[in-house]
Design a protein around this motif. Structure first.
Motif, PDB file in Angstrom:
ATOM      1  N   VAL A 178     -40.639  58.917 -52.517  1.00 52.38           N
ATOM      2  CA  VAL A 178     -39.760  59.047 -50.972  1.00 52.38           C
ATOM      3  C   VAL A 178     -40.309  57.411 -50.364  1.00 52.38           C
ATOM      4  O   VAL A 178     -41.067  57.106 -50.092  1.00 52.38           O
ATOM      5  CB  VAL A 178     -40.080  60.472 -49.483  1.00 52.38           C
ATOM      6  CG1 VAL A 178     -39.268  59.616 -48.921  1.00 52.38           C
ATOM      7  CG2 VAL A 178     -39.699  61.645 -50.423  1.00 52.38           C
ATOM      8  N   ILE A 179     -38.825  57.176 -50.503  1.00 52.12           N
ATOM      9  CA  ILE A 179     -39.067  55.549 -50.188  1.00 52.12           C
ATOM     10  C   ILE A 179     -37.777  55.201 -48.392  1.00 52.12           C
ATOM     11  O   ILE A 179     -37.420  55.961 -48.873  1.00 52.12           O
ATOM     12  CB  ILE A 179     -38.828  54.600 -51.119  1.00 52.12           C
ATOM     13  CG1 ILE A 179     -39.358  54.468 -52.117  1.00 52.12           C
ATOM     14  CG2 ILE A 179     -38.638  53.118 -50.133  1.00 52.12           C
ATOM     15  CD1 ILE A 179     -38.834  53.602 -53.363  1.00 52.12           C
TER      16      ILE A 179
ATOM     17  N   ARG B 269     -42.052  71.711 -59.360  1.00 48.62           N
ATOM     18  CA  ARG B 269     -41.206  71.076 -59.440  1.00 48.62           C
ATOM     19  C   ARG B 269     -41.413  69.583 -59.754  1.00 48.62           C
ATOM     20  O   ARG B 269     -40.674  68.939 -60.818  1.00 48.62           O
ATOM     21  CB  ARG B 269     -40.775  71.138 -58.398  1.00 48.62           C
ATOM     22  CG  ARG B 269     -39.030  70.637 -58.607  1.00 48.62           C
ATOM     23  CD  ARG B 269     -37.847  71.770 -58.815  1.00 48.62           C
ATOM     24  NE  ARG B 269     -36.405  71.060 -58.417  1.00 48.62           N
ATOM     25  CZ  ARG B 269     -36.038  71.304 -59.769  1.00 48.62           C
ATOM     26  NH1 ARG B 269     -35.525  71.797 -60.977  1.00 48.62           N
ATOM     27  NH2 ARG B 269     -34.700  70.820 -59.352  1.00 48.62           N
ATOM     28  N   ILE B 270     -43.016  69.041 -59.018  1.00 49.80           N
ATOM     29  CA  ILE B 270     -43.075  68.207 -59.352  1.00 49.80           C
ATOM     30  C   ILE B 270     -44.853  68.080 -59.384  1.00 49.80           C
ATOM     31  O   ILE B 270     -45.214  68.959 -59.531  1.00 49.80           O
ATOM     32  CB  ILE B 270     -42.288  66.742 -58.255  1.00 49.80           C
ATOM     33  CG1 ILE B 270     -43.620  66.877 -57.062  1.00 49.80           C
ATOM     34  CG2 ILE B 270     -40.954  66.722 -58.168  1.00 49.80           C
ATOM     35  CD1 ILE B 270     -43.180  66.475 -55.347  1.00 49.80           C
ATOM     36  N   SER B 271     -45.423  66.420 -60.254  1.00 54.41           N
ATOM     37  CA  SER B 271     -46.355  66.679 -60.648  1.00 54.41           C
ATOM     38  C   SER B 271     -47.764  65.910 -59.615  1.00 54.41           C
ATOM     39  O   SER B 271     -48.108  65.444 -59.456  1.00 54.41           O
ATOM     40  CB  SER B 271     -46.924  66.112 -61.825  1.00 54.41           C
ATOM     41  OG  SER B 271     -46.023  65.778 -62.145  1.00 54.41           O
ATOM     42  N   ALA B 272     -46.790  64.172 -59.468  1.00 58.04           N
ATOM     43  CA  ALA B 272     -47.038  62.916 -58.786  1.00 58.04           C
ATOM     44  C   ALA B 272     -46.101  62.917 -57.788  1.00 58.04           C
ATOM     45  O   ALA B 272     -45.690  62.052 -57.548  1.00 58.04           O
ATOM     46  CB  ALA B 272     -47.289  61.806 -59.746  1.00 58.04           C
ATOM     47  N   PRO B 273     -46.877  63.158 -56.453  1.00 57.00           N
ATOM     48  CA  PRO B 273     -45.888  62.940 -55.270  1.00 57.00           C
ATOM     49  C   PRO B 273     -46.563  61.858 -54.112  1.00 57.00           C
ATOM     50  O   PRO B 273     -47.531  61.170 -54.755  1.00 57.00           O
ATOM     51  CB  PRO B 273     -46.048  64.093 -54.302  1.00 57.00           C
ATOM     52  CG  PRO B 273     -47.530  64.652 -54.825  1.00 57.00           C
ATOM     53  CD  PRO B 273     -47.888  64.054 -55.780  1.00 57.00           C
ATOM     54  N   MET B 274     -45.582  61.135 -53.940  1.00 51.16           N
ATOM     55  CA  MET B 274     -46.225  59.825 -52.989  1.00 51.16           C
ATOM     56  C   MET B 274     -44.728  59.431 -51.627  1.00 51.16           C
ATOM     57  O   MET B 274     -43.853  59.261 -52.081  1.00 51.16           O
ATOM     58  CB  MET B 274     -45.969  58.623 -53.828  1.00 51.16           C
ATOM     59  CG  MET B 274     -46.395  57.199 -53.732  1.00 51.16           C
ATOM     60  SD  MET B 274     -46.405  56.377 -54.788  1.00 51.16           S
ATOM     61  CE  MET B 274     -47.462  55.345 -54.149  1.00 51.16           C
ATOM     62  N   VAL B 275     -45.006  59.126 -50.763  1.00 49.32           N
ATOM     63  CA  VAL B 275     -44.418  59.012 -49.714  1.00 49.32           C
ATOM     64  C   VAL B 275     -44.753  56.823 -49.723  1.00 49.32           C
ATOM     65  O   VAL B 275     -45.520  57.021 -49.359  1.00 49.32           O
ATOM     66  CB  VAL B 275     -44.386  60.085 -48.658  1.00 49.32           C
ATOM     67  CG1 VAL B 275     -43.497  58.741 -47.277  1.00 49.32           C
ATOM     68  CG2 VAL B 275     -43.995  60.879 -48.796  1.00 49.32           C
TER      69      VAL B 275
ATOM     70  N   ALA C  89     -43.455  47.503 -56.432  1.00 48.85           N
ATOM     71  CA  ALA C  89     -45.814  47.143 -56.648  1.00 48.85           C
ATOM     72  C   ALA C  89     -45.991  48.780 -56.726  1.00 48.85           C
ATOM     73  O   ALA C  89     -47.120  48.904 -57.589  1.00 48.85           O
ATOM     74  CB  ALA C  89     -46.266  46.372 -56.339  1.00 48.85           C
ATOM     75  N   LEU C  90     -46.095  48.980 -55.898  1.00 52.22           N
ATOM     76  CA  LEU C  90     -46.364  51.010 -55.560  1.00 52.22           C
ATOM     77  C   LEU C  90     -45.835  51.808 -56.804  1.00 52.22           C
ATOM     78  O   LEU C  90     -46.215  53.276 -56.316  1.00 52.22           O
ATOM     79  CB  LEU C  90     -46.405  51.205 -53.869  1.00 52.22           C
ATOM     80  CG  LEU C  90     -47.031  50.380 -52.689  1.00 52.22           C
ATOM     81  CD1 LEU C  90     -46.789  50.657 -51.489  1.00 52.22           C
ATOM     82  CD2 LEU C  90     -48.402  50.510 -53.124  1.00 52.22           C
ATOM     83  N   VAL C  91     -44.568  52.195 -56.862  1.00 48.56           N
ATOM     84  CA  VAL C  91     -44.052  53.076 -57.977  1.00 48.56           C
ATOM     85  C   VAL C  91     -43.987  52.891 -59.390  1.00 48.56           C
ATOM     86  O   VAL C  91     -44.208  51.898 -59.525  1.00 48.56           O
ATOM     87  CB  VAL C  91     -42.936  52.521 -57.408  1.00 48.56           C
ATOM     88  CG1 VAL C  91     -41.332  53.793 -58.436  1.00 48.56           C
ATOM     89  CG2 VAL C  91     -41.308  52.893 -55.711  1.00 48.56           C
ATOM     90  N   ARG C  92     -44.756  54.375 -59.031  1.00 47.96           N
ATOM     91  CA  ARG C  92     -44.760  54.496 -60.724  1.00 47.96           C
ATOM     92  C   ARG C  92     -42.939  54.300 -61.848  1.00 47.96           C
ATOM     93  O   ARG C  92     -41.596  54.090 -61.542  1.00 47.96           O
ATOM     94  CB  ARG C  92     -44.746  55.725 -60.850  1.00 47.96           C
ATOM     95  CG  ARG C  92     -46.508  55.977 -60.769  1.00 47.96           C
ATOM     96  CD  ARG C  92     -46.866  57.300 -61.140  1.00 47.96           C
ATOM     97  NE  ARG C  92     -45.389  58.664 -61.613  1.00 47.96           N
ATOM     98  CZ  ARG C  92     -44.757  59.146 -61.041  1.00 47.96           C
ATOM     99  NH1 ARG C  92     -45.121  59.591 -59.678  1.00 47.96           N
ATOM    100  NH2 ARG C  92     -43.435  60.231 -60.999  1.00 47.96           N
ATOM    101  N   PRO C  93     -43.299  53.788 -62.503  1.00 44.65           N
ATOM    102  CA  PRO C  93     -42.095  53.280 -63.686  1.00 44.65           C
ATOM    103  C   PRO C  93     -41.437  54.502 -63.646  1.00 44.65           C
ATOM    104  O   PRO C  93     -40.602  54.810 -63.578  1.00 44.65           O
ATOM    105  CB  PRO C  93     -42.621  52.791 -65.052  1.00 44.65           C
ATOM    106  CG  PRO C  93     -43.735  52.425 -64.912  1.00 44.65           C
ATOM    107  CD  PRO C  93     -44.575  53.055 -62.724  1.00 44.65           C
ATOM    108  N   ASP C  94     -41.821  55.969 -64.085  1.00 44.95           N
ATOM    109  CA  ASP C  94     -40.784  56.260 -64.565  1.00 44.95           C
ATOM    110  C   ASP C  94     -40.668  57.907 -62.760  1.00 44.95           C
ATOM    111  O   ASP C  94     -40.653  58.936 -63.038  1.00 44.95           O
ATOM    112  CB  ASP C  94     -41.825  57.685 -65.515  1.00 44.95           C
ATOM    113  CG  ASP C  94     -42.512  58.112 -64.475  1.00 44.95           C
ATOM    114  OD1 ASP C  94     -43.450  57.389 -64.245  1.00 44.95           O
ATOM    115  OD2 ASP C  94     -43.221  58.978 -65.683  1.00 44.95           O
ATOM    116  N   ALA C  95     -40.872  56.990 -61.823  1.00 40.16           N
ATOM    117  CA  ALA C  95     -40.928  57.441 -60.675  1.00 40.16           C
ATOM    118  C   ALA C  95     -39.752  58.717 -60.188  1.00 40.16           C
ATOM    119  O   ALA C  95     -38.169  57.288 -60.734  1.00 40.16           O
ATOM    120  CB  ALA C  95     -41.334  56.693 -59.411  1.00 40.16           C
TER     121      ALA C  95
END
Ligand SMILES: C[S@@+](CC[C@H](N)C(=O)[O-])C[C@H]1O[C@@H](n2cnc3c(N)ncnc32)[C@H](O)[C@@H]1O
Length: 234
Positions: free
Chosen positions: A63-64, A89-95, A133-139
């Motif tokens: 989530v951005i 449902r997902i595996s690598a969460p990030m806010v 720069a903080l977001v994974r390429p496959d996010a």
């Protein structure tokens, strides 16, 4: 952290004989004083429920959020993503949450795990790269615009951050109520120009990849009329 007496939002009374607009204005006034995990959050429960649907259907893992304020919404999204991990449902969460100034948020929520703070203005053309720069390429990102609710900030958010939304993902532009006379609260400090910015963006080359989803205004009450945008499949 807010005071012990304010851990619940102020009450709203639904008088079924009064105009619906009275109820709407009371709910709008209440929503800026709501609370999550002891921290101010400024969203209607109906809109939070719709966010849960969007996170699930688009399998969002990142989530951005543009506009942190106290940080209650960043915590809420962090915790919803953690629930989605528990369901597989997902595996690598990030806010990632962005604001001009995070002093208030750090006072309220500190530096919680799972939430990254980026300090800067949504109108700064260099901001999207700092977030990238903080977001994974496959996010799979959901982007939320909740800053100043003016034409300039809304358009800058859309132009700068639409690129993060994958096919089948969503960009939610909050608080288009400022441009709807029947929904607009009587508050002098409120901006204007959110919905014209959305309209102009959708006509731009980058906006061609998106479609408005007014059918997602499912709970009747929303602060985001005209604000649900989906990136369609090519
Ligand atoms: C409505 S509040 C965010 C509320 C929060 N998302 C919630 O739901 O609880 C708006 C925030 O946007 C921030 N803001 C205003 N103008 C901004 C800008 N140009 N760039 C980034 N943040 C901005 C303000 O500092 C304020 O904290």
């Amino acid at each position: 952290m807010i005071g012990q007496m304010e851990l619940l939002p102020p009450p709203v009374h639904a008088d079924l004989k009064a105009p619906l607009r009275d109820y709407w204005l009371a709910r709008e006034a209440q929503h800026v004083k709501d609370v999550y995990a002891g921290v101010r959050i400024q969203k209607l429960p109906e809109d939070l429920r719709m966010y849960e649907h969007l996170l699930w259907v688009s399998a969002t893992d990142t989530v951005i959020e543009l506009g942190t304020n106290h940080g209650g919404s960043a915590l809420w999204f962090r915790d919803r993503l953690a629930t989605m991990v528990s369901y597989g449902r997902i595996s690598a969460p990030m806010v990632i949450t962005v604001d001009l100034d995070h002093t208030k948020a750090h006072r309220a929520i500190g530096e919680p795990p799972g939430v990254s703070f980026v300090t800067g203005s949504v109108t700064d053309p260099g901001l999207p790269e700092r977030v990238a720069a903080l977001v994974r390429p496959d996010a799979r990102c959901l982007v939320i615009e909740d800053t100043l609710h003016t034409y300039e900030t809304t358009r800058a958010a859309l132009d700068g951050f639409a690129r993060f939304v994958p096919e089948g993902g969503f960009f939610v532009v909050e608080d288009g109520i400022v441009d709807v006379p029947d929904l607009r609260p009587d508050k002098d400090h409120l901006g204007t120009g959110v919905l014209p910015a959305v309209d102009d963006f959708l006509l731009s080359p980058a906006g061609q990849g998106f479609r408005a989803r007014p059918d997602l205004e499912r709970y009747g009450l929303t602060c985001f009329p005209g604000g649900f945008l989906e990136r369609h499949t090519a």
